[in-house]
Scaffold this active site. Sequence first.
Site, PDB file in Angstrom:
ATOM      1  N   GLU A   1      -7.622  46.529 -20.914  1.00 48.66           N
ATOM      2  CA  GLU A   1      -8.101  47.223 -19.716  1.00 48.66           C
ATOM      3  C   GLU A   1      -8.243  48.717 -20.020  1.00 48.66           C
ATOM      4  O   GLU A   1      -9.317  49.180 -20.337  1.00 48.66           O
ATOM      5  CB  GLU A   1      -7.151  46.972 -18.544  1.00 48.66           C
ATOM      6  CG  GLU A   1      -7.670  47.559 -17.238  1.00 48.66           C
ATOM      7  CD  GLU A   1      -7.025  46.956 -16.011  1.00 48.66           C
ATOM      8  OE1 GLU A   1      -6.208  46.046 -16.127  1.00 48.66           O
ATOM      9  OE2 GLU A   1      -7.356  47.417 -14.897  1.00 48.66           O
TER      10      GLU A   1
ATOM     11  N   GLU B   1       4.027  48.572 -13.899  1.00 47.94           N
ATOM     12  CA  GLU B   1       2.931  48.386 -12.947  1.00 47.94           C
ATOM     13  C   GLU B   1       3.429  47.754 -11.645  1.00 47.94           C
ATOM     14  O   GLU B   1       2.881  47.994 -10.574  1.00 47.94           O
ATOM     15  CB  GLU B   1       1.879  47.467 -13.580  1.00 47.94           C
ATOM     16  CG  GLU B   1       0.693  47.176 -12.695  1.00 47.94           C
ATOM     17  CD  GLU B   1      -0.398  46.377 -13.408  1.00 47.94           C
ATOM     18  OE1 GLU B   1      -0.064  45.673 -14.381  1.00 47.94           O
ATOM     19  OE2 GLU B   1      -1.564  46.462 -12.997  1.00 47.94           O
TER      20      GLU B   1
END
Length: 921
Positions: free
Chosen positions: A503, A779
């Site tokens: 990502e 996260e």
Amino acid sequence: MLKRIILLFLSAVLFFACGPSGKDPALARLRCEFRENPLGIDITQPRLSWEIQSSDRGVVQQAYQVLVASTREALDNDEGDLWNSDKVMSDQSVNVRYAGKPLGSGTDCYWKVKVWTADGLESGWSQPAYWSTGLLQPGDWQAKWIGLDSAFAWERPDDPYTRLAARYFRKEFQPEKKIKKATAYISGLGLYELYINGNKIGDQVLAPGPTEYNKRVFYNTFDVTDQLQEGSNAIGVILGNGRYFHMRAPGKIRLPQVTHYGYPKMICQVNITYEDGSTASIVSDNSWKVTANGPIVANNEYDGEAYDATKEMPGWSQPGFNAATWLPVQLVEKPGELLVAQLNRNIKVMDTVKAVSVKEIKPGLFIYDMGQNFVGWVHLKVKGAKGDTVKLRFAERLQDDSTLYMDNLRSARVTDVYTLKGDGTEEWEPRFTYHGFRYVEVTGYPGKPDLSAIEGRVVYDDMETTGEFTTSNKVINQVYKNAYWGIRGNYRGMPTDCPQRDERMGWLGDRAVGARGESFIFNNHLLYAKWLQDIEDAQSPEGSVPDVAPTYWKIYSDNMTWPAAYLIIANLLYEQYGDDQPIRKHYASMKKWMQYMKDKYMKDYILTKDTYGDWCMPPESPELIHSKDPARKTAGDFLGTAFYYHLLTLMERFATLTGNTADVAAFRELGANVKTAFNNKFLDKQGGYYANNTPTANIFSLAYGLTPADREDTVFHHIVNKTLNDYKGHISTGLVGAEWLMRVLTGYGRGDIAYQLATNTTYPSWGYMAEHGATTIWELWNGNTADPAMNSGNHVMLLGDLVVWYYENLAGIKPDPAAPGFKKIIMKPLQVKGLDKVEASYRSVYGPIRSAWEKQDGTFNWHITIPANTSATVYVPAASEQQVKEGNAAISGENGVKFLKMDGGYAVYEVGSGEYSFSAT
Ligand code: RAM
């Protein structure tokens, strides 16, 4: 005797550390467009700044004089042939705009400054500083874009896991005469390394900065005078893929499509001035040669780099190399409309990390623990036979059997491969990839590698660390350290969401408020100013602003909360650095976006659109990524409308600042209507809370000034109640709610609850992450138990306003919006039970601000430093004015300390620059 020498030495050290005392202010840290001696900038009227250093109190600049000269000799003779500002009566020492002769391309500008202070002192001239202009007109570029728009047999450009070798370019040339000066201008996409006569030019890595390539491409400038020699010279350039050649081709791998721009390409021009004043340019054109058959046989930011040392080409960037097997280059299409000078700093190796342990888990499989999750790569040392191949893989965590945990990396293969040439001790590190990791798996190593066989290279944007922060609380100290490592690891010429999986994108929402906290720790000014340009470049013709910029994933979801970062960060740069340029530059595009969202999604003054909700709020069960419980979620139209209202207040401010007076009233009027509609729709008049009474909903109503004054207490009470009772004193928000959580709690008088959230070690909390081995920020609040599909170990978004709170509230160092850029400072340390000590410093554009306080036996002691040419409002925690002393003496109104008022448990003073020691009993 020895004692005396030590004492003498110490006083000398102190003298130099504290700067000269005496009366004359010293001038230091001269900056041009916020950079120290920048080369090749393309701003023709750059802004100049300097720092006044003085240990005296109340130092205020009254006037300045700037000289800018085209040669060092002229400057030394006090001749400002480009600009002599003469004595200007002004206290401005930051962002003074150059107003001299128009500057052409490639101009040398030497400059210095002197100041006069309000007490009638005159400084000497500062040390000289420098800047130069780049290639300002398109016609200045005689060089052509060159490359090879095709793949070779050994490459796999269409494989979903794209594999492309690095491209090597070279050119030989003979200067005609003696060289006085040579400047190289280069861009290479995705990434370049420039060599002249075998030497690498510059210490940047992963350059140039990533941009919206089809709109704008950066070039870098180097002074290469000393690298050129008489006779034959050679230029060599290596190109890697970076983000230009996609990391993933369309195929089976489930991802948003990674944007593809094309095969690597470059442009390079070396402008030479000979001693007789004549000039010449060496330029990239079809006389250059290229090969993709060098040692970097594959490079991909997700998958790693493979280097085959048996394919090295000794001397390839030196004159005389036999390039008979190399191909002629192709002249290729230029990548984007604009080729502009990069102002934000390039990435560099900023730190090194030594391994703390190495274990042989299985025969021949070694696991290194670097002791810290960080971003970059490793430097490898190895000795073996030609053809031996060492494989390195990277992960943030280990599995129970001590092998790498790679599930959360998704499709990223994160594998570097080094094939030995068999020539004594070989040392290598990759050039065109990076990883986010704490653990390294080494296989194929000839023999047993020892601890020093690998060393970590910490890689991020070359920016100064401006903040230091430590407290008497261990959890806060550890979380701060984790934040520090997470933030530095996610600067890759853009702020990325994460550094490890497939990502690594510049997600806007993750940084809306985080950027402010980060800006205390790092001087991220130019990086964020650059990112705002990426955002504008990515705006669709209709006005839509994407969720990710640059758009290496193209996600135009027409969200409110993510693109809001565009305005919020422009405002931050103004408040933190006093830089209004981003607001001016992007005003039209911001306004266009606001209009676009209104036209498309506003119904009866409610902004109905939202994409992600309060992203990653703590879910009800440990394996979930997102909560499924409607009671925990905050409605999308609520968030959309609250944010739209807030952005209208920013637009009103921006319109005023930029002189768009006609817009001011329009934004204000729309804001009033939105506010009414918002309260009609979302305020539960009976219950006294907003929407479904999540803390997030109530936080934004208060933070954004939407709540009617007579309702604020009740609304706030619901936040307290929910947090303490329903969430048992724990955080309940995701990244959106966390943007204002700590500051709303503190601002409404419950700093104690903020402190509880900051020091919790049970789920969910930042301390919980640390307690479970995190050395960065996760996260997800439940990052140790959740589904690996979206579970990075190094994501900074959940920090919300925590770091802002550390500096602005615990240390009490805050810019006063009345005079942005810390020209005025608010010093107001929060006092909560359990916290006895905070020591912090922040290097503002005016100089270092320090706050060190301690509570001991009922006495509060506080040392502060206020930089010259600024002033501060200082809040000393005390029950009455009489309890406060400064420098151990009662405060009489002299010595630069003026009592203003008592305010909510603080005695409030106004002070000028200097050092102060307050105490209160
Ligand atoms: C994830 C990213 C990012 C977040 C988006 C919505 O994929 O990691 O942090 O902003 O989703």
